[in-house]
Enzyme design. Structure first.
Site, PDB file in Angstrom:
ATOM      1  N   HIS A  97      -2.013   3.284  -1.156  1.00 64.68           N
ATOM      2  CA  HIS A  97      -3.008   4.205  -1.712  1.00 64.68           C
ATOM      3  C   HIS A  97      -3.931   4.828  -0.668  1.00 64.68           C
ATOM      4  O   HIS A  97      -4.667   5.768  -0.980  1.00 64.68           O
ATOM      5  CB  HIS A  97      -3.833   3.492  -2.790  1.00 64.68           C
ATOM      6  CG  HIS A  97      -4.192   4.365  -3.938  1.00 64.68           C
ATOM      7  ND1 HIS A  97      -4.682   3.886  -5.133  1.00 64.68           N
ATOM      8  CD2 HIS A  97      -4.134   5.714  -4.096  1.00 64.68           C
ATOM      9  CE1 HIS A  97      -4.914   4.893  -5.964  1.00 64.68           C
ATOM     10  NE2 HIS A  97      -4.587   6.009  -5.353  1.00 64.68           N
ATOM     11  N   ASP A 122      -6.199   3.108 -11.822  1.00 68.09           N
ATOM     12  CA  ASP A 122      -6.020   2.049 -10.840  1.00 68.09           C
ATOM     13  C   ASP A 122      -6.773   0.808 -11.312  1.00 68.09           C
ATOM     14  O   ASP A 122      -7.838   0.920 -11.915  1.00 68.09           O
ATOM     15  CB  ASP A 122      -6.600   2.535  -9.502  1.00 68.09           C
ATOM     16  CG  ASP A 122      -6.180   1.711  -8.295  1.00 68.09           C
ATOM     17  OD1 ASP A 122      -5.892   0.511  -8.460  1.00 68.09           O
ATOM     18  OD2 ASP A 122      -6.183   2.266  -7.183  1.00 68.09           O
ATOM     19  N   HIS A 124      -8.120  -1.042  -9.192  1.00 66.76           N
ATOM     20  CA  HIS A 124      -9.137  -1.162  -8.152  1.00 66.76           C
ATOM     21  C   HIS A 124      -9.854   0.171  -7.940  1.00 66.76           C
ATOM     22  O   HIS A 124      -9.265   1.235  -8.150  1.00 66.76           O
ATOM     23  CB  HIS A 124      -8.492  -1.610  -6.843  1.00 66.76           C
ATOM     24  CG  HIS A 124      -7.618  -2.812  -6.990  1.00 66.76           C
ATOM     25  ND1 HIS A 124      -6.264  -2.718  -7.246  1.00 66.76           N
ATOM     26  CD2 HIS A 124      -7.904  -4.131  -6.955  1.00 66.76           C
ATOM     27  CE1 HIS A 124      -5.742  -3.929  -7.344  1.00 66.76           C
ATOM     28  NE2 HIS A 124      -6.722  -4.817  -7.183  1.00 66.76           N
ATOM     29  N   ASP A 126     -11.171   1.202  -4.977  1.00 68.47           N
ATOM     30  CA  ASP A 126     -10.919   1.724  -3.624  1.00 68.47           C
ATOM     31  C   ASP A 126     -12.151   2.406  -3.042  1.00 68.47           C
ATOM     32  O   ASP A 126     -12.067   3.450  -2.394  1.00 68.47           O
ATOM     33  CB  ASP A 126      -9.704   2.657  -3.626  1.00 68.47           C
ATOM     34  CG  ASP A 126      -8.426   1.931  -4.005  1.00 68.47           C
ATOM     35  OD1 ASP A 126      -8.409   0.693  -3.910  1.00 68.47           O
ATOM     36  OD2 ASP A 126      -7.446   2.589  -4.412  1.00 68.47           O
ATOM     37  N   HIS A 139      -6.184   0.841   2.347  1.00 68.45           N
ATOM     38  CA  HIS A 139      -5.858   1.287   0.993  1.00 68.45           C
ATOM     39  C   HIS A 139      -6.966   0.931   0.000  1.00 68.45           C
ATOM     40  O   HIS A 139      -6.919   1.385  -1.146  1.00 68.45           O
ATOM     41  CB  HIS A 139      -4.488   0.758   0.531  1.00 68.45           C
ATOM     42  CG  HIS A 139      -4.417  -0.697   0.192  1.00 68.45           C
ATOM     43  ND1 HIS A 139      -3.382  -1.248  -0.528  1.00 68.45           N
ATOM     44  CD2 HIS A 139      -5.240  -1.734   0.487  1.00 68.45           C
ATOM     45  CE1 HIS A 139      -3.577  -2.550  -0.662  1.00 68.45           C
ATOM     46  NE2 HIS A 139      -4.697  -2.858  -0.053  1.00 68.45           N
ATOM     47  N   ASP A 241      -1.989   4.650  -9.518  1.00 67.91           N
ATOM     48  CA  ASP A 241      -1.553   3.447  -8.818  1.00 67.91           C
ATOM     49  C   ASP A 241      -0.862   2.557  -9.840  1.00 67.91           C
ATOM     50  O   ASP A 241      -1.431   2.266 -10.900  1.00 67.91           O
ATOM     51  CB  ASP A 241      -2.777   2.746  -8.212  1.00 67.91           C
ATOM     52  CG  ASP A 241      -2.417   1.565  -7.325  1.00 67.91           C
ATOM     53  OD1 ASP A 241      -1.469   0.834  -7.661  1.00 67.91           O
ATOM     54  OD2 ASP A 241      -3.109   1.358  -6.310  1.00 67.91           O
ATOM     55  N   ASP A 243      -0.541  -0.463 -10.060  1.00 66.27           N
ATOM     56  CA  ASP A 243      -1.215  -1.698 -10.452  1.00 66.27           C
ATOM     57  C   ASP A 243      -2.222  -1.487 -11.579  1.00 66.27           C
ATOM     58  O   ASP A 243      -2.857  -2.444 -12.032  1.00 66.27           O
ATOM     59  CB  ASP A 243      -1.843  -2.425  -9.257  1.00 66.27           C
ATOM     60  CG  ASP A 243      -3.056  -1.729  -8.663  1.00 66.27           C
ATOM     61  OD1 ASP A 243      -3.734  -0.978  -9.361  1.00 66.27           O
ATOM     62  OD2 ASP A 243      -3.339  -1.969  -7.464  1.00 66.27           O
ATOM     63  N   GLU A 286       2.003   2.943  -4.516  1.00 65.08           N
ATOM     64  CA  GLU A 286       1.982   1.468  -4.435  1.00 65.08           C
ATOM     65  C   GLU A 286       3.164   0.762  -5.110  1.00 65.08           C
ATOM     66  O   GLU A 286       3.060  -0.406  -5.470  1.00 65.08           O
ATOM     67  CB  GLU A 286       0.657   0.909  -4.968  1.00 65.08           C
ATOM     68  CG  GLU A 286      -0.563   1.276  -4.118  1.00 65.08           C
ATOM     69  CD  GLU A 286      -0.783   0.382  -2.898  1.00 65.08           C
ATOM     70  OE1 GLU A 286       0.034  -0.538  -2.684  1.00 65.08           O
ATOM     71  OE2 GLU A 286      -1.770   0.608  -2.171  1.00 65.08           O
TER      72      GLU A 286
END
Length: 315
Positions: A97, A122, A124, A126, A139, A241, A243, A286
């Site tokens: 990412h 996402d 996360h 980031d 990332h 992403d 995830d 990712e």
């Protein structure tokens, strides 16, 4: 009908787990397994990577391989800028990412006067910086770079001059900084972030749409809500992403997190977002097939990619 161009970025130097550079080929294999001719329909460009740095000593523990990430930002930025100016809609498929920072830089370079909205799907946020990172992996920092945010109020590290210089150069790729304002960011499926990132989210009041909200309100209502929230933006970038998906299905990624989106929810959500004519770029990132069984993560990513591009082609 939008002219689609696929931009392949097989770079994984911003990640902490190896294998994301193979994600693009895994997605292509998934398309073959589905007997799809998707990847022969669109022009594509493959960005040269700097993955050789994975075999070299790390210079900065708080910004690992940042010199290589800076080079990737510049390469990706030019590709996205050129594609946009040539009238293409760039669909970026990237390894880790961190590459999204280069994508955002390219959009702004192509459209310097635009008010750019970002939809960040996402687990996360980031939003770490070299001053706050627990891992040093880039990332976890691309959105902070786009916001030109150091988060010095939450700093836990003292940086050497070279790392500071590289970080400042990273924030300024494309000669526009900041590239995005906090009020023009929407997180979807966010659920795993540190107190330093939480401090920024609360400081700026950044919009967060939880998995529970997606589930309770439904994709259609979330779509309308996001459009209203970003109504002042002239362009919108969507970053997906994998995830963001629940860890029960997102095993083929380096940082799986529970309580995430279901496959159909993610597919409905991303494809729905493509109906907004302000969306100017989509990135999927990712996928790590070395962590997967039977290429499941890549197959899910391909389904999301194909359906989203079909929506773009019809809009």
């Amino acid at each position: 009908m939008k002219n689609i161009k696929i931009i392949e970025v097989p770079s994984e130097i911003g990640a902490g787990t190896r294998g994301a550079s193979l994600g693009i080929e895994a997605i292509k294999i998934a398309s073959l397994d589905f007997m799809s001719s998707f990847f022969i329909h669109f022009p594509s460009e493959k960005i040269p990577h700097e993955n050789k740095l994975l075999y070299e000593p790390i210079e900065s523990p708080y910004a690992k391989r940042i010199k290589g990430v800076l080079q990737m930002y510049e390469k990706i930025s030019k590709a996205v800028q050129d594609s946009t100016r040539q009238g293409f809609f760039p669909v970026v498929i990237s390894g880790d990412h961190s590459n999204s920072g280069g994508t955002i830089a390219g959009i702004k370079a192509a459209k310097p006067a635009s008010k750019l909205g970002v939809i960040w799907i996402d687990a996360h946020s980031d939003l770490h910086t070299p001053y706050t990172t627990p891992s040093g992996n880039l990332h976890g920092m691309p959105l902070a770079a786009a916001l030109a945010e150091d988060n010095l109020e939450s700093a836990v590290h003292e940086l050497d001059d070279e790392t500071i210089d590289c970080w400042n150069r990273l924030k300024n790729v494309g000669n526009v900084s900041p590239k995005v304002l906090p009020e023009d960011v929407v997180f979807i499926a966010l659920r795993d972030y540190e107190k330093e990132e939480r401090a920024l989210i609360e400081k700026y009041g950044i919009r967060v749409i939880s998995v529970k909200e997606v589930r309770n309100k439904g994709v259609e209502n979330v779509f309308k809500s996001v459009n209203r929230y970003l109504s002042d933006c002239t362009d919108i970038y969507v970053s997906f992403d994998v995830d963001s998906l629940d860890s029960s299905i997102s095993k083929g990624t380096g940082t799986p997190v529970g309580n995430g989106l279901r496959e159909r929810e993610a597919e409905d959500l991303v494809s729905k977002l493509m109906q907004n004519r302000k969306v100017c770029c989509l990135e999927i990132t990712e996928v790590n097939p070395t962590l997967d069984k039977e290429n499941l993560m890549a197959e899910i990513a391909f389904n999301i990619l194909q359906r989203s591009v079909n929506v773009l082609m019809m809009s």
